[in-house]
Design an enzyme around this catalytic site. Structure first.
Site, PDB file in Angstrom:
ATOM      1  N   LYS A  98      24.382  35.847 -18.224  1.00 24.97           N
ATOM      2  CA  LYS A  98      25.738  35.391 -17.995  1.00 24.97           C
ATOM      3  C   LYS A  98      25.826  33.875 -17.971  1.00 24.97           C
ATOM      4  CE  LYS A  98      26.223  39.205 -14.782  1.00 24.97           C
ATOM      5  NZ  LYS A  98      26.287  39.514 -13.330  1.00 24.97           N
ATOM      6  N   GLY A 104      10.782  28.651 -19.781  1.00 24.11           N
ATOM      7  CA  GLY A 104      10.790  28.885 -21.226  1.00 24.11           C
ATOM      8  C   GLY A 104      10.503  30.328 -21.616  1.00 24.11           C
ATOM      9  N   ASP A 142      24.028  30.421 -11.517  1.00 26.71           N
ATOM     10  CA  ASP A 142      24.250  31.122 -10.252  1.00 26.71           C
ATOM     11  C   ASP A 142      23.060  31.026  -9.319  1.00 26.71           C
ATOM     12  OD1 ASP A 142      22.573  32.891 -11.926  1.00 26.71           O
ATOM     13  OD2 ASP A 142      22.782  34.285 -10.251  1.00 26.71           O
ATOM     14  N   GLU A 175      21.984  28.599 -24.373  1.00 26.51           N
ATOM     15  CA  GLU A 175      21.355  28.944 -23.084  1.00 26.51           C
ATOM     16  C   GLU A 175      21.842  27.943 -22.047  1.00 26.51           C
ATOM     17  OE1 GLU A 175      19.869  30.764 -21.087  1.00 26.51           O
ATOM     18  OE2 GLU A 175      17.688  30.567 -21.065  1.00 26.51           O
ATOM     19  N   ASP A 176      21.969  28.378 -20.802  1.00 32.02           N
ATOM     20  CA  ASP A 176      22.411  27.448 -19.759  1.00 32.02           C
ATOM     21  C   ASP A 176      21.317  26.442 -19.405  1.00 32.02           C
ATOM     22  OD1 ASP A 176      20.796  29.388 -18.589  1.00 32.02           O
ATOM     23  OD2 ASP A 176      22.176  29.859 -16.960  1.00 32.02           O
ATOM     24  N   ILE A 177      20.106  26.961 -19.124  1.00 36.99           N
ATOM     25  CA  ILE A 177      19.046  26.071 -18.655  1.00 36.99           C
ATOM     26  C   ILE A 177      17.681  26.595 -19.072  1.00 36.99           C
ATOM     27  CG2 ILE A 177      19.029  27.238 -16.370  1.00 36.99           C
ATOM     28  CD1 ILE A 177      18.404  24.422 -15.148  1.00 36.99           C
ATOM     29  N   VAL A 178      16.824  25.700 -19.518  1.00 36.24           N
ATOM     30  CA  VAL A 178      15.446  26.064 -19.836  1.00 36.24           C
ATOM     31  C   VAL A 178      14.578  25.672 -18.647  1.00 36.24           C
ATOM     32  CG1 VAL A 178      13.513  25.794 -21.431  1.00 36.24           C
ATOM     33  CG2 VAL A 178      15.857  25.570 -22.281  1.00 36.24           C
ATOM     34  N   ASP A 179      13.939  26.685 -18.071  1.00 34.83           N
ATOM     35  CA  ASP A 179      13.092  26.451 -16.896  1.00 34.83           C
ATOM     36  C   ASP A 179      11.635  26.664 -17.324  1.00 34.83           C
ATOM     37  OD1 ASP A 179      11.968  26.316 -14.391  1.00 34.83           O
ATOM     38  OD2 ASP A 179      13.171  27.874 -13.483  1.00 34.83           O
TER      39      ASP A 179
HETATM   40  P1  IMP Z   1      13.098  30.603 -17.798  1.00 35.66           P
HETATM   41  O1  IMP Z   1      12.844  31.912 -18.487  1.00 35.66           O
HETATM   42  O2  IMP Z   1      12.145  30.369 -16.651  1.00 35.66           O
HETATM   43  O3  IMP Z   1      13.178  29.421 -18.732  1.00 35.66           O
HETATM   44  O4  IMP Z   1      14.473  30.762 -17.042  1.00 35.66           O
HETATM   45  C1  IMP Z   1      15.677  30.646 -17.675  1.00 35.66           C
HETATM   46  C2  IMP Z   1      16.776  31.335 -16.896  1.00 35.66           C
HETATM   47  O5  IMP Z   1      16.556  31.276 -15.495  1.00 35.66           O
HETATM   48  C3  IMP Z   1      18.092  30.622 -17.136  1.00 35.66           C
HETATM   49  O6  IMP Z   1      18.796  31.233 -18.185  1.00 35.66           O
HETATM   50  C4  IMP Z   1      18.815  30.770 -15.820  1.00 35.66           C
HETATM   51  O7  IMP Z   1      19.589  31.952 -15.805  1.00 35.66           O
HETATM   52  C5  IMP Z   1      17.723  30.882 -14.801  1.00 35.66           C
HETATM   53  N1  IMP Z   1      17.477  29.576 -14.137  1.00 35.66           N
HETATM   54  C6  IMP Z   1      16.455  28.721 -14.316  1.00 35.66           C
HETATM   55  N2  IMP Z   1      16.560  27.640 -13.546  1.00 35.66           N
HETATM   56  C7  IMP Z   1      17.720  27.797 -12.855  1.00 35.66           C
HETATM   57  C8  IMP Z   1      18.410  26.981 -11.896  1.00 35.66           C
HETATM   58  O8  IMP Z   1      18.005  25.870 -11.498  1.00 35.66           O
HETATM   59  N3  IMP Z   1      19.568  27.491 -11.408  1.00 35.66           N
HETATM   60  C9  IMP Z   1      20.087  28.686 -11.814  1.00 35.66           C
HETATM   61  N4  IMP Z   1      19.474  29.477 -12.711  1.00 35.66           N
HETATM   62  C10 IMP Z   1      18.294  29.037 -13.224  1.00 35.66           C
HETATM   63 MG    MG Z   2      20.632  33.457 -13.290  1.00 30.78          MG
END
Ligand code: IMP
Ligand code: MG
Length: 189
Positions: free
Chosen positions: A58, A120, A174, A114-118
């Site tokens: 979302k 990956g 969120d 995508e909203d945010i890459v954490d």
């Molecule tokens: P990844 O797979 O670890 O890169 O995570 C990506 C997903 O984790 C994003 O699409 C977000 O939904 C969620 N996410 C990562 N960091 C944050 C944050 O700081 N706040 C909220 N959601 C996050």
């Molecule tokens: Mg989330």
């Protein structure tokens, strides 16, 4: 009543249900300016072809809706739903595809939003799945990038901002499904 809050008054934001924000990372005006620039960059990057903007739900819903209105060329919109975080703030590492786009991807220019890459992990999994559908091109547009994604195997062609390594909420992001509707991005206490 105005819905525009200045960062200095956000501590009293009624949308936060009493939770104080540590700080505003990106305010409304900053987001709008950068989204408009991204729209211009994307418009220029796709002079021809069938562009399909694929939003990862979302988290991308607000960013995507603002972004597509800044892209001055024909395009289509579809969505993907993946779940990776559950209710927590730490990535579980498991990415489940809950909704698959109905649109045919073959031969199209796909822009995954995508909203945010954490870590990956989400993007690695989704990009692998999408590549198999033989699009003409496949690129990532992420509003935020924490630049800690050692595992990300794909380049992010369009990035809104480098993000601090804090847990951020608002503008689609969120915490346990709350705070997505904040018009700015903040880190929680
Ligand atoms: P990844 O797979 O670890 O890169 O995570 C990506 C997903 O984790 C994003 O699409 C977000 O939904 C969620 N996410 C990562 N960091 C944050 C944050 O700081 N706040 C909220 N959601 C996050
Ligand atoms: Mg989330």
């Amino acid at each position: 009543m105005t819905s525009t809050l200045r960062p200095s008054s956000s501590q009293a934001d009624p949308r936060l249900s009493g939770r104080a924000v540590k700080r505003i990372a990106f305010d409304e005006a900053t987001l709008a300016r950068r989204v408009s620039e991204l729209g211009r960059e994307i418009t220029a990057a796709y002079p021809d072809g069938d562009l399909l903007v694929l939003g990862l739900l979302k988290g991308s819903f607000i960013f995507l809706s603002d972004l597509v209105r800044q892209i001055s060329r024909p395009l289509q919109v579809d969505f993907l739903v993946a779940s990776s975080y559950g209710d927590g703030t730490i990535s579980s590492g498991t990415v489940n595809l809950v909704y698959d786009p109905e649109t045919r991807l073959e031969g199209k220019d796909i822009l995954l939003v995508e909203d945010i890459v954490d870590s990956g992990r989400t993007l690695n999994r989704l990009m692998t799945i999408l590549k198999e559908r033989k699009p003409r091109s496949l690129e990532i547009c992420a509003l935020l990038h924490k630049r800690i994604a050692k595992e990300l195997k794909y380049g992010t062609k369009f990035v809104g901002f480098d993000a601090p390594n804090e847990f951020l909420v608002g503008y689609g992001l969120d915490h346990a499904e709350n705070f997505r509707h904040l018009p700015y991005i903040a880190s929680l206490q």
